[in-house]
Design an enzyme around this catalytic site. Sequence first.
Site, mmCIF file in Angstrom:
data_model
loop_
_atom_site.group_PDB
_atom_site.id
_atom_site.type_symbol
_atom_site.label_atom_id
_atom_site.label_comp_id
_atom_site.label_asym_id
_atom_site.label_seq_id
_atom_site.Cartn_x
_atom_site.Cartn_y
_atom_site.Cartn_z
ATOM 1 N N SER A 41 0.738 -1.413 -0.090
ATOM 2 C CA SER A 41 0.050 -0.076 -0.022
ATOM 3 C C SER A 41 1.005 1.165 0.032
ATOM 4 O O SER A 41 0.300 2.302 -0.414
ATOM 5 C CB SER A 41 -0.884 0.054 1.281
ATOM 6 O OG SER A 41 -0.052 -0.396 2.477
ATOM 7 N N ASP A 328 -3.406 8.310 7.338
ATOM 8 C CA ASP A 328 -4.342 7.738 7.781
ATOM 9 C C ASP A 328 -3.581 6.813 8.965
ATOM 10 O O ASP A 328 -2.766 7.367 9.649
ATOM 11 C CB ASP A 328 -5.079 6.650 6.934
ATOM 12 C CG ASP A 328 -4.294 5.919 6.120
ATOM 13 O OD1 ASP A 328 -3.198 5.749 6.744
ATOM 14 O OD2 ASP A 328 -4.880 5.012 5.195
ATOM 15 N N HIS A 331 -0.467 5.087 6.821
ATOM 16 C CA HIS A 331 0.195 5.491 5.405
ATOM 17 C C HIS A 331 0.640 6.925 5.554
ATOM 18 O O HIS A 331 -0.033 7.674 6.301
ATOM 19 C CB HIS A 331 -0.813 5.156 4.298
ATOM 20 C CG HIS A 331 -1.130 3.756 4.085
ATOM 21 N ND1 HIS A 331 -2.693 3.359 4.417
ATOM 22 C CD2 HIS A 331 -0.532 2.521 3.826
ATOM 23 C CE1 HIS A 331 -2.531 1.872 4.258
ATOM 24 N NE2 HIS A 331 -1.177 1.652 3.922
#
Length: 379
Positions: A41, A328, A331
């Site tokens: 991610s 978040d 990340h």
Amino acid sequence: MESGLKALWVLSVVLLVSNWQHWTYGKRVPQVPCYFVFGDSLFDNGNNNYLDKAAKANYLPYGIDFDTGASGRCSNGLNIADTIAEQLGFDSYITEFGVGGCTNFLDGVNYGSSGAGILDSSGSLTGEIFTMDAQLFNHNITVSRIAKILGSEEVARKYLSQCIYVSDMGHNDYLNNYFKEEYNSSKQYTPEEYAQHLIEIYETQLEKLYCSGARKIAVFGLIRVGCMPHIIQNHHNDVNASSLCVEKFNSDVQFFNAELLKLLNRLNTKHSDAVFTYINSYEIDSDDQTNTGFTYTRESCCQVESGSVPCKSLSAPCSNRSDYVYWDGAHFTEAKAWAFGKRAYKRQSPKDACPYDISELVKLKLDDSDAYNINHAQL
Ligand SMILES: *[C@@H]1O[C@H](CO)[C@@H](O)[C@H](O)[C@H]1NC(C)=O
Ligand SMILES: *[C@@H]1O[C@H](CO)[C@@H](O)[C@H](O)[C@H]1NC(C)=O
Ligand SMILES: *[C@@H]1O[C@H](CO)[C@@H](O)[C@H](O)[C@H]1NC(C)=O
Ligand SMILES: *[C@@H]1O[C@H](CO)[C@@H](O)[C@H](O)[C@H]1NC(C)=O
């Protein structure tokens, strides 16, 4: 006659390949013909959007600072892979592979997938993912397409050997495997054994990447996962009063980083016509964040459920995104992605990259005569 024409065609393709810069006449000239991205991610640019049951970041406030809005990137704007594309001189961000429909593959492809790991089991409880094995499988498809367009496997091989490859793998083998009891791996392995196990599988995968024609490969180590907001919230009793991180998790991934460095050294010795370089993510993601202009280093900019990772859909994020390291629960913000990507591209300290940073990797003239050994003393 026909074979003469064919020879002419092959020759012109070879000329095109060796003068690939001319393709982009009038635009910015990238430093390499192509750039391929394998990752999780931190690098995913939308691949999970193509999967039915996957963790996706395709809703606002994700992408609030991105020119086309929410794209699947786990960030308010760019991610690390994007900042490297920009520094390499590409005009646009590298296309996602998706389910294989991308047509702009000559510049490279991004295969990154949120939740993906080295092990096929990692992230499996978060939904569908493109694991590292799946990403390598997808890359095989791209390689065949490139060989078809360039006319032969040989020409494709030469083309592919000039490109930059990045791999950012392993975070989910901890965050969405070893650190979660329901995956069972912490019952089977000590942290040292687990790191060893991951490295054995990663070695096979990096060998496959080499076999597919990659010669300039930057492998990213693991960041300080124990400093992620959701980890801190879920393990607040274990937070180190001085670093404000859960050091147990940081030290677990450091076993992996140490073994990764040794693996890259072995691969460099074995393959004298390739360079595997180590990007020291743990160092780049150092504790000294405030020196780099960030005010908030342990909390998320967007609103998340306590202890969880994703931003709440359509929630209002913090207004000054560049003050935050974390977007978040796990990340980076675009601001942090830039700070990180700049040091991976051009090292700020000798520890950042070993033996080469990406800007040096670009300039290397590879031949068979030199083995590139990573100097342990440097780290
Ligand atoms: C890619 O293709 C080669 C043969 O062309 C094969 O040996 C290799 O196993 C394939 N890799 C993956 C990951 O499918
Ligand atoms: C962990 O072990 C349990 C009990 O054996 C099993 O039901 C579960 O599927 C395992 N989890 C994973 C992710 O393999
Ligand atoms: C806590 O953090 C400080 C500074 O980062 C470090 O010196 C110390 O060893 C840490 N404690 C543990 C238990 O990791
Ligand atoms: C946002 O953060 C930057 C960098 O810390 C700072 O220079 C700027 O004044 C901040 N702006 C607002 C509106 O707080």
